[in-house]
Design a protein around this motif. Sequence first.
Motif, PDB file in Angstrom:
ATOM      1  N   ARG A 521     115.997 -26.843 -25.458  1.00 39.46           N
ATOM      2  CA  ARG A 521     115.605 -28.042 -24.719  1.00 39.46           C
ATOM      3  C   ARG A 521     114.224 -27.816 -24.089  1.00 39.46           C
ATOM      4  NH1 ARG A 521     119.030 -29.513 -27.404  1.00 39.46           N
ATOM      5  NH2 ARG A 521     120.979 -30.608 -26.875  1.00 39.46           N
ATOM      6  N   ASN A 524     111.653 -29.637 -17.784  1.00 40.77           N
ATOM      7  CA  ASN A 524     111.249 -30.848 -17.069  1.00 40.77           C
ATOM      8  C   ASN A 524     111.771 -32.123 -17.709  1.00 40.77           C
ATOM      9  OD1 ASN A 524     109.833 -29.283 -15.205  1.00 40.77           O
ATOM     10  ND2 ASN A 524     107.932 -29.394 -16.386  1.00 40.77           N
ATOM     11  N   ILE A 525     112.854 -32.029 -18.533  1.00 40.04           N
ATOM     12  CA  ILE A 525     113.434 -33.264 -19.068  1.00 40.04           C
ATOM     13  C   ILE A 525     114.072 -34.028 -17.912  1.00 40.04           C
ATOM     14  CG2 ILE A 525     113.769 -32.308 -21.374  1.00 40.04           C
ATOM     15  CD1 ILE A 525     116.668 -31.818 -20.688  1.00 40.04           C
ATOM     16  N   PRO A 526     114.232 -35.329 -18.035  1.00 41.18           N
ATOM     17  CA  PRO A 526     114.735 -36.152 -16.911  1.00 41.18           C
ATOM     18  C   PRO A 526     116.133 -35.733 -16.471  1.00 41.18           C
ATOM     19  CG  PRO A 526     113.771 -37.535 -18.630  1.00 41.18           C
ATOM     20  CD  PRO A 526     113.846 -36.157 -19.207  1.00 41.18           C
ATOM     21  N   GLY A 528     119.989 -35.960 -15.740  1.00 38.72           N
ATOM     22  CA  GLY A 528     121.047 -36.622 -16.474  1.00 38.72           C
ATOM     23  C   GLY A 528     120.897 -36.541 -17.965  1.00 38.72           C
ATOM     24  N   SER A 529     119.873 -35.811 -18.448  1.00 36.18           N
ATOM     25  CA  SER A 529     119.675 -35.677 -19.890  1.00 36.18           C
ATOM     26  C   SER A 529     120.799 -34.854 -20.512  1.00 36.18           C
ATOM     27  CB  SER A 529     118.322 -35.025 -20.187  1.00 36.18           C
ATOM     28  OG  SER A 529     117.263 -35.820 -19.705  1.00 36.18           O
ATOM     29  N   PHE A 530     121.146 -35.212 -21.769  1.00 36.45           N
ATOM     30  CA  PHE A 530     122.181 -34.485 -22.500  1.00 36.45           C
ATOM     31  C   PHE A 530     121.668 -33.090 -22.877  1.00 36.45           C
ATOM     32  CE2 PHE A 530     123.768 -33.179 -26.677  1.00 36.45           C
ATOM     33  CZ  PHE A 530     125.130 -33.082 -26.423  1.00 36.45           C
ATOM     34  N   VAL A 531     122.534 -32.081 -22.667  1.00 43.46           N
ATOM     35  CA  VAL A 531     122.163 -30.703 -23.019  1.00 43.46           C
ATOM     36  C   VAL A 531     123.007 -30.189 -24.184  1.00 43.46           C
ATOM     37  CG1 VAL A 531     122.004 -28.330 -22.193  1.00 43.46           C
ATOM     38  CG2 VAL A 531     121.423 -30.215 -20.661  1.00 43.46           C
ATOM     39  N   THR A 567     131.039 -32.484 -22.104  1.00 44.51           N
ATOM     40  CA  THR A 567     129.620 -32.793 -22.278  1.00 44.51           C
ATOM     41  C   THR A 567     128.840 -32.229 -21.090  1.00 44.51           C
ATOM     42  OG1 THR A 567     130.129 -34.825 -23.474  1.00 44.51           O
ATOM     43  CG2 THR A 567     127.909 -34.615 -22.540  1.00 44.51           C
ATOM     44  N   ASN A 569     125.256 -32.110 -19.016  1.00 42.85           N
ATOM     45  CA  ASN A 569     124.022 -32.837 -18.728  1.00 42.85           C
ATOM     46  C   ASN A 569     123.255 -32.114 -17.629  1.00 42.85           C
ATOM     47  OD1 ASN A 569     124.597 -35.003 -20.527  1.00 42.85           O
ATOM     48  ND2 ASN A 569     125.993 -35.889 -19.003  1.00 42.85           N
ATOM     49  N   THR A 570     121.956 -32.489 -17.465  1.00 48.31           N
ATOM     50  CA  THR A 570     121.138 -31.891 -16.412  1.00 48.31           C
ATOM     51  C   THR A 570     121.427 -32.581 -15.092  1.00 48.31           C
ATOM     52  OG1 THR A 570     119.279 -33.378 -16.855  1.00 48.31           O
ATOM     53  CG2 THR A 570     119.318 -31.271 -18.036  1.00 48.31           C
ATOM     54  N   SER A 573     115.958 -30.553 -12.455  1.00 43.88           N
ATOM     55  CA  SER A 573     114.892 -30.324 -13.428  1.00 43.88           C
ATOM     56  C   SER A 573     114.961 -28.902 -13.964  1.00 43.88           C
ATOM     57  CB  SER A 573     113.522 -30.581 -12.787  1.00 43.88           C
ATOM     58  OG  SER A 573     112.479 -30.325 -13.703  1.00 43.88           O
TER      59      SER A 573
END
Length: 760
Positions: A521, A524-526, A528-531, A567, A569-570, A573
Amino acid sequence: MFLCPSTSIHLLQPYVALFWNDEDEGFRGNLLYIVNPSSCRVLSGVSAQETECSEDGGHEGCAPGFQVKHYQVAFSGAFQKGQALIQVEFDDCAGNEDVTFEVSDPGFYVDEDLNLVPQRDVLHSRPVLFIHGLSAHADDMAQVEVTGLTLQSTHTLRDILGVGQTLPFRSKRSLLIPPMIVTENQRAPFPRKIGRVISTERSGNHIFRLTGPGADQYPKGLFTIDIDTGDVSVSRSLDREAIESYQLEVSTTDLAGNLAEGPAILVITVIDQNDNRPIFKERRYTGEVLEGSPKGTTVMTMSALDADDPGTDNAALRYNIVRQSPDKPSPNMFYIDAERGDIVTVISHKLLDRETLPTTTYELEIVAKDMAGSEVGLTGTATATITITDKNDHAPEFTHPLFEAYVDEGSTGVVVNLTVDDRDDPDTGAWRAIYSIINGDPTLSFDIQTNPDNNEGMLSVAKPLDYEATAFHTLLIKVENEDALVPDVGYGPSSTATVHVTVLDINEGPVFFPDPLMVTRMENIPLGSFVASLNATDPDILQIQSIRYAVLRDPAGWLSVSPVTGTVNTSASLDRESPYVHDNKYTAVFIATDNGSPPATGTGSLVIHLEDYNDNAPFVVPSVAQVCEDAHDRNVVIVGGRDMDLPPNAAPFKIELGKQLGLDKTWKVTRVNSTHSQIMLLHTLKKANYQLPLLITDSGVPPLSNNTEFKVQVCVCKKNKMHCSSGHSHHASLLVLLATLLLALLCKYHQNHSTEYMRS
């Protein structure tokens, strides 16, 4: 010479008594010799009127003194100083402390290792040397015969009786010296006459003299000679085991001491009596014989020593077994060779069975008797312990044909102990068991070892068993011995056993697959992003169970997981430059729990490989430089760029002067390579601290820049030392730079004007 039976001496065997009479040249006298016809050795010899025998016994145990009393040394021209000739055997039965030795010849001594050593080069030696050993516990004598000399000592029957010679011995046809014999252990009264020396040419003013060991040398005073008649007498009891013969010299002198006749050799032989008991080298002997050995097998050898004359029956030993314990199955299981002392088996090999005998150890009492075993012989006793050793003539047998074991799935360790019987000797290779699995374990899930304490087989699970795969295992086990069986014995059906292993079902925890789960990944992806999606399954396929997920370890707190779907998620950050990231990888651990009874859990890892984003501006290193105010080389320093990001978001760096007017009049920045640049001072500056504004830019898309102030210290340099200002730094502003430039121009004008004035 004539033969006759002796009436004055008790003969224990059919010996021959010889009387000798010689009237040659005035000699008168009768001598009696007792001879063993079988060995042709003289046993005793005294005057017929003074014969007396002693039957005093010896002593048992350690005999203080010389253990060997007669030694021989070969003379081959000379004895060299310091060269050990022989080693004597002396034991005072108390540790040999403070033992002193005296040698009859002062040219020799006995060193601390009991070696006879010449004190100097000895070119001529006496035929016989005597060594006297003395301590607080022993006082004994030994004799050393020197062979190879021109004149040999006379010890044989042929020499003593003068066979092939003219008797008695004559010196220059003037001294007649017969060989003389003394029986050891004679009793008082003393002195006793043992013979006479005849001088056929002696005048009335000549006297006899006797010299040598036993007369005027150590041991002094044993023998004397009548100065007028030549009669030789012994003054006290002798011990043949100390000294078996004496070699003296006889001469005649006038009254002034001048030598008239001789010297001539007088040999006095000490005749042995049976005064020493046989002594075994050891009090206890041990031996062993293998069970089933054939009749006549030699077990061990007994050996005793007798200090008496080995050429007589006094030292002729015979061995006998007087007791066997226990006396079962036969009181005569063993036989000893009477002369050699060899103990052999006389029991049948079938009866010599260790497993059927009442004991494995037999004790024999052995008696050694001298005088060839006759009733009047002296005896010595020792004990022989014989052990019947085992051979592998019995195969091990399992105590049960079937063994059962129960084991929880997923566990390891010992599940059952297998027991065997073996009639062979414990703790031997014929008894120790070796177990092996010969059938029923294709996956090598089981292992079996031998317990050294009780010989049991320990069956263990080496690889965890799975109830869902196989719930029941049947193993065939074989047992053998470390040693091979004897040829006529084999392993039978009782040397194998069956083991039934039942696997018990338990609630197993969920298993993550794959573990670890690897994903990549961008940092600094937003939020709630899927990991990733976790995947855990329950091994208990025969049961219907649900699984719930939870975060077990999330070091930076960046992640969240759905408890039902798994699942991830983030929740914060992701930062590749974080101290929780190692080698661009961030690791989190999750737990999965089923709803079994009781619930079971499993864990799995998620590894996130973080890709770099250009989120870090570069900076300049170092931040300070020093330069001399009068330096000819205006190169201030080489500076470099640093960036926490990875290529291509880092180098190459662009380093340039800040956006201030007039900086390029005093400073210059030149690129060296992709990461470093050189800062140069274009003209001299006075001692002070200067802050130089620099701008550094990386190569990211979009690029990031950083404004920084670089500190330059202009110092006064004297004798390799720099004196720098500790005050505040001057900002390299436009006014400062213009003032500096004006000052430089004025200095230059003043220098030129002074030069022209001097020229005019």
